[in-house]
Design a protein around this motif. Structure first.
Motif, PDB file in Angstrom:
ATOM      1  N   ASP A  45      -1.883 -15.310  -0.629  1.00  0.00           N
ATOM      2  CA  ASP A  45      -1.466 -15.179   0.714  1.00  0.00           C
ATOM      3  C   ASP A  45      -1.927 -13.839   1.239  1.00  0.00           C
ATOM      4  O   ASP A  45      -2.279 -13.036   0.943  1.00  0.00           O
ATOM      5  CB  ASP A  45       0.135 -14.982   0.606  1.00  0.00           C
ATOM      6  CG  ASP A  45       1.004 -16.338   0.120  1.00  0.00           C
ATOM      7  OD1 ASP A  45       0.396 -17.358   0.260  1.00  0.00           O
ATOM      8  OD2 ASP A  45       2.159 -15.959  -0.316  1.00  0.00           O
ATOM      9  N   PHE A  46      -2.489 -14.209   2.530  1.00  0.00           N
ATOM     10  CA  PHE A  46      -3.348 -13.424   3.375  1.00  0.00           C
ATOM     11  C   PHE A  46      -3.144 -13.642   4.950  1.00  0.00           C
ATOM     12  O   PHE A  46      -2.832 -14.929   5.191  1.00  0.00           O
ATOM     13  CB  PHE A  46      -4.534 -12.898   3.067  1.00  0.00           C
ATOM     14  CG  PHE A  46      -5.484 -14.425   3.099  1.00  0.00           C
ATOM     15  CD1 PHE A  46      -6.240 -14.684   4.397  1.00  0.00           C
ATOM     16  CD2 PHE A  46      -5.565 -15.562   2.402  1.00  0.00           C
ATOM     17  CE1 PHE A  46      -6.804 -15.787   4.376  1.00  0.00           C
ATOM     18  CE2 PHE A  46      -6.071 -16.655   2.164  1.00  0.00           C
ATOM     19  CZ  PHE A  46      -7.018 -16.864   3.545  1.00  0.00           C
ATOM     20  N   ASP A  47      -3.418 -12.919   5.877  1.00  0.00           N
ATOM     21  CA  ASP A  47      -3.521 -13.477   7.243  1.00  0.00           C
ATOM     22  C   ASP A  47      -4.869 -13.364   7.776  1.00  0.00           C
ATOM     23  O   ASP A  47      -6.011 -12.811   7.127  1.00  0.00           O
ATOM     24  CB  ASP A  47      -2.525 -12.677   8.126  1.00  0.00           C
ATOM     25  CG  ASP A  47      -3.003 -11.298   8.186  1.00  0.00           C
ATOM     26  OD1 ASP A  47      -4.005 -10.874   8.510  1.00  0.00           O
ATOM     27  OD2 ASP A  47      -1.858 -10.320   8.448  1.00  0.00           O
ATOM     28  N   ARG A  48      -5.198 -14.305   8.749  1.00  0.00           N
ATOM     29  CA  ARG A  48      -6.546 -14.369   9.223  1.00  0.00           C
ATOM     30  C   ARG A  48      -7.150 -12.943   9.476  1.00  0.00           C
ATOM     31  O   ARG A  48      -8.378 -12.723   9.178  1.00  0.00           O
ATOM     32  CB  ARG A  48      -6.389 -15.217  10.555  1.00  0.00           C
ATOM     33  CG  ARG A  48      -5.961 -16.777  10.314  1.00  0.00           C
ATOM     34  CD  ARG A  48      -6.126 -17.657  11.507  1.00  0.00           C
ATOM     35  NE  ARG A  48      -6.646 -17.007  12.604  1.00  0.00           N
ATOM     36  CZ  ARG A  48      -7.822 -17.436  13.255  1.00  0.00           C
ATOM     37  NH1 ARG A  48      -8.433 -18.391  12.717  1.00  0.00           N
ATOM     38  NH2 ARG A  48      -8.350 -16.830  14.224  1.00  0.00           N
ATOM     39  N   VAL A  49      -6.480 -12.302  10.318  1.00  0.00           N
ATOM     40  CA  VAL A  49      -6.779 -10.662  10.626  1.00  0.00           C
ATOM     41  C   VAL A  49      -7.449 -10.099   9.492  1.00  0.00           C
ATOM     42  O   VAL A  49      -8.391  -9.599   9.646  1.00  0.00           O
ATOM     43  CB  VAL A  49      -5.772 -10.151  11.482  1.00  0.00           C
ATOM     44  CG1 VAL A  49      -6.258  -8.800  11.972  1.00  0.00           C
ATOM     45  CG2 VAL A  49      -5.446 -10.777  12.796  1.00  0.00           C
ATOM     46  N   THR A  50      -6.824 -10.019   8.577  1.00  0.00           N
ATOM     47  CA  THR A  50      -7.000  -9.260   7.402  1.00  0.00           C
ATOM     48  C   THR A  50      -8.476  -9.768   6.718  1.00  0.00           C
ATOM     49  O   THR A  50      -9.236  -9.032   6.365  1.00  0.00           O
ATOM     50  CB  THR A  50      -5.970  -9.297   6.215  1.00  0.00           C
ATOM     51  OG1 THR A  50      -4.622  -8.848   6.615  1.00  0.00           O
ATOM     52  CG2 THR A  50      -6.478  -8.699   5.010  1.00  0.00           C
ATOM     53  N   LEU A  51      -8.760 -11.050   6.587  1.00  0.00           N
ATOM     54  CA  LEU A  51      -9.836 -11.490   6.123  1.00  0.00           C
ATOM     55  C   LEU A  51     -11.016 -11.237   7.216  1.00  0.00           C
ATOM     56  O   LEU A  51     -11.944 -10.851   6.664  1.00  0.00           O
ATOM     57  CB  LEU A  51      -9.888 -13.214   5.992  1.00  0.00           C
ATOM     58  CG  LEU A  51     -11.151 -14.011   5.757  1.00  0.00           C
ATOM     59  CD1 LEU A  51     -11.569 -13.335   4.398  1.00  0.00           C
ATOM     60  CD2 LEU A  51     -10.665 -15.215   5.697  1.00  0.00           C
TER      61      LEU A  51
END
Length: 136
Positions: A45-51
């Protein structure tokens, strides 16, 4: 080969799960990967901004390089360590059919490229465009 953790440490980057996972994917890939490719491949699980922030930090530190395909999509590839960092660049093959981006072994030395007097050289971007083996 240097471990993912060692690479992050060498570049003074915080060792997080997302950074380990993204770097592992880039190292193992034999072609440039887009944000979307990476998103689909990450098993966490991660968000787009973190990537996006992870990719930006890797690009700023020189761990990866970005290539823009003919559709304007950014593709990212692991940058192999080099003693003469930023003094040479390698070519990229871009498939005009599927957009695959592959790093080529051919290198170009920045100090061998002639530019007009008064111009300042900083980087080289060489793209070979055609049809890849999958599309041929």
């Amino acid at each position: 080969m240097t471990s993912v953790e060692e690479i992050l440490q060498q570049h003074n980057l915080k060792n997080t799960r997302i950074r380990q996972a993204v770097l592992s994917l880039l190292i193992d890939a034999d072609e440039g990967l887009s944000h979307q490719d990476l998103s689909k491949s990450l098993d966490m699980d991660f968000d787009r901004v973190t990537l996006f922030r992870t990719l930006h930090a890797f690009e700023e530190s020189g761990i990866l390089h970005k290539i823009i395909d003919p559709n304007g999509t950014a593709k990212y590839a692991y940058t192999l360590p080099d003693k003469d960092k930023n003094k040479h660049s390698h070519a990229h093959f871009i498939c005009l059919n599927c957009g695959q981006v592959v790093c080529l072994d051919e290198t170009f030395l920045l100090n061998e490229i002639k530019v007009p007097k008064g111009f300042i050289k900083q980087t080289i971007d060489v793209q070979v465009k055609g049809i890849c083996v999958k599309c041929n």
